[in-house]
Scaffold this motif. Structure first.
Motif, PDB file in Angstrom:
ATOM      1  N   GLN A 118       0.932  -1.164   0.178  1.00  0.00           N
ATOM      2  CA  GLN A 118       0.008   0.151  -0.014  1.00  0.00           C
ATOM      3  C   GLN A 118       0.917   1.450  -0.123  1.00  0.00           C
ATOM      4  O   GLN A 118       1.795   1.160   0.801  1.00  0.00           O
ATOM      5  N   LYS A 119       0.439   2.293  -0.803  1.00  0.00           N
ATOM      6  CA  LYS A 119       1.179   3.596  -0.841  1.00  0.00           C
ATOM      7  C   LYS A 119       2.624   3.248  -1.322  1.00  0.00           C
ATOM      8  O   LYS A 119       3.521   4.107  -1.142  1.00  0.00           O
ATOM      9  N   SER A 120       2.877   2.082  -2.030  1.00  0.00           N
ATOM     10  CA  SER A 120       4.191   1.657  -2.530  1.00  0.00           C
ATOM     11  C   SER A 120       5.318   1.707  -1.273  1.00  0.00           C
ATOM     12  O   SER A 120       6.347   2.210  -1.311  1.00  0.00           O
ATOM     13  N   LEU A 121       4.899   1.355  -0.147  1.00  0.00           N
ATOM     14  CA  LEU A 121       5.769   1.445   1.049  1.00  0.00           C
ATOM     15  C   LEU A 121       6.984   0.734   0.953  1.00  0.00           C
ATOM     16  O   LEU A 121       7.989   1.055   1.237  1.00  0.00           O
ATOM     17  N   ILE A 122       6.774  -0.531   0.229  1.00  0.00           N
ATOM     18  CA  ILE A 122       7.940  -1.492   0.102  1.00  0.00           C
ATOM     19  C   ILE A 122       7.669  -2.118  -1.445  1.00  0.00           C
ATOM     20  O   ILE A 122       6.562  -2.451  -1.895  1.00  0.00           O
ATOM     21  N   GLN A 123       8.850  -1.968  -1.882  1.00  0.00           N
ATOM     22  CA  GLN A 123       8.592  -2.338  -3.536  1.00  0.00           C
ATOM     23  C   GLN A 123       9.844  -3.458  -3.586  1.00  0.00           C
ATOM     24  O   GLN A 123      10.856  -3.156  -3.178  1.00  0.00           O
ATOM     25  N   ILE A 163      15.016  -5.126  -2.576  1.00  0.00           N
ATOM     26  CA  ILE A 163      13.934  -4.342  -1.696  1.00  0.00           C
ATOM     27  C   ILE A 163      14.175  -2.977  -1.607  1.00  0.00           C
ATOM     28  O   ILE A 163      14.887  -2.610  -1.180  1.00  0.00           O
ATOM     29  N   ARG A 164      13.103  -2.298  -1.740  1.00  0.00           N
ATOM     30  CA  ARG A 164      13.126  -0.769  -1.844  1.00  0.00           C
ATOM     31  C   ARG A 164      12.020  -0.219  -0.905  1.00  0.00           C
ATOM     32  O   ARG A 164      11.071  -0.658  -0.839  1.00  0.00           O
ATOM     33  N   ILE A 165      12.675   0.550   0.249  1.00  0.00           N
ATOM     34  CA  ILE A 165      11.778   0.965   1.291  1.00  0.00           C
ATOM     35  C   ILE A 165      11.456   2.400   1.001  1.00  0.00           C
ATOM     36  O   ILE A 165      12.416   3.222   0.945  1.00  0.00           O
ATOM     37  N   ASN A 166      10.135   2.839   1.052  1.00  0.00           N
ATOM     38  CA  ASN A 166       9.987   4.264   0.777  1.00  0.00           C
ATOM     39  C   ASN A 166      10.085   5.072   2.210  1.00  0.00           C
ATOM     40  O   ASN A 166       9.000   5.053   2.901  1.00  0.00           O
ATOM     41  N   GLN A 167      11.161   5.441   2.537  1.00  0.00           N
ATOM     42  CA  GLN A 167      11.536   5.990   3.856  1.00  0.00           C
ATOM     43  C   GLN A 167      10.609   7.357   3.918  1.00  0.00           C
ATOM     44  O   GLN A 167       9.889   7.630   5.121  1.00  0.00           O
ATOM     45  N   ASP A 168      10.594   8.104   2.944  1.00  0.00           N
ATOM     46  CA  ASP A 168       9.839   9.441   3.241  1.00  0.00           C
ATOM     47  C   ASP A 168       8.225   9.137   3.569  1.00  0.00           C
ATOM     48  O   ASP A 168       7.778   9.678   4.376  1.00  0.00           O
ATOM     49  N   GLN A 169       7.628   8.243   2.850  1.00  0.00           N
ATOM     50  CA  GLN A 169       6.224   7.737   3.222  1.00  0.00           C
ATOM     51  C   GLN A 169       6.283   7.136   4.431  1.00  0.00           C
ATOM     52  O   GLN A 169       5.218   7.704   5.044  1.00  0.00           O
TER      53      GLN A 169
END
Length: 200
Positions: free
Chosen positions: A85-90, A96-102
């Motif tokens: 959800q909200k591309s938190l983890i891609q 693995i990419r973590i959306n730190q800002d989100q």
């Protein structure tokens, strides 16, 4: 975020453990990240005729809701989200990419419960990620000192023993690993903090 907790496959199906963990969580003054994947609930869904992949996705999403309710019963305010959800983890190019800002946009006070379902840019469905890999990604992204994992030995909550312990699972002997360390973390080559629900 001040700590990172892993709720693994076996503990997620243990009601006594989860209640004890929620009580400890209620004592925490700082906020933290709790990550989880699926549990034996997946197998029970498969027995109803669901395909394994669908059952696993359903189990992870259902567990996220159930844990929120369980924590709320103990007075723990928690925001629950699935990683996709909200591309938190891609999951991109086998990484693995973590959306730190989100993640930092979430309120700092409540706990953050995140499932290991990543947005898979190469597929249609969310991708369940291995918890050790996800834990390491979160640890690096948020510069968290150690990953908290819980002992598998139920008697360790009664007989306090020497918990918490800082260990590198891949360097421990087999008998210790089988008694205390969740299976998915036994070959983990980084330091973890091994706790019981009471010592957390």
């Amino acid at each position: 975020m001040n700590f990172l907790v892993v709720l693994d496959f076996d503990h997620l199906d243990n009601g006594m453990f989860l209640t004890a963990f929620a009580r400890s969580l209620a004592q925490k003054k700082e906020s933290g990240i709790i990550i989880h994947s699926d549990s034996e609930y997946t197998d029970r869904l498969i027995q109803t005729g669901m395909m394994r992949e669908d059952a696993r996705l359903r189990a992870i999403k259902d567990l996220n809701h159930r844990l929120i309710a369980l924590f709320a019963d103990q007075g723990v305010s928690t925001i629950g989200v699935n990683g996709h959800q909200k591309s938190l983890i891609q999951w991109v190019d086998n990484e693995i990419r973590i959306n730190q800002d989100q993640i930092r946009r979430f309120p700092s006070q409540p706990m953050l419960l995140i499932s290991g379902l990543a947005e898979d840019l190469s597929g249609e469905s969310p991708k369940p990620l291995p918890l050790p890999d996800l834990a390491l990604s979160f640890q690096k992204s948020f510069d968290i000192e150690e990953v908290v994992v819980f002992s598998m030995d139920e008697s360790s909550s009664i007989i306090k023993g020497n918990f918490p312990q800082s260990i590198i699972p891949s360097e421990k002997e087999e008998s210790f690993l089988e008694k205390h360390v969740p299976e998915s973390f036994r070959s983990f080559k980084h330091k973890i903090q091994l706790h019981t629900p009471d010592t957390f």
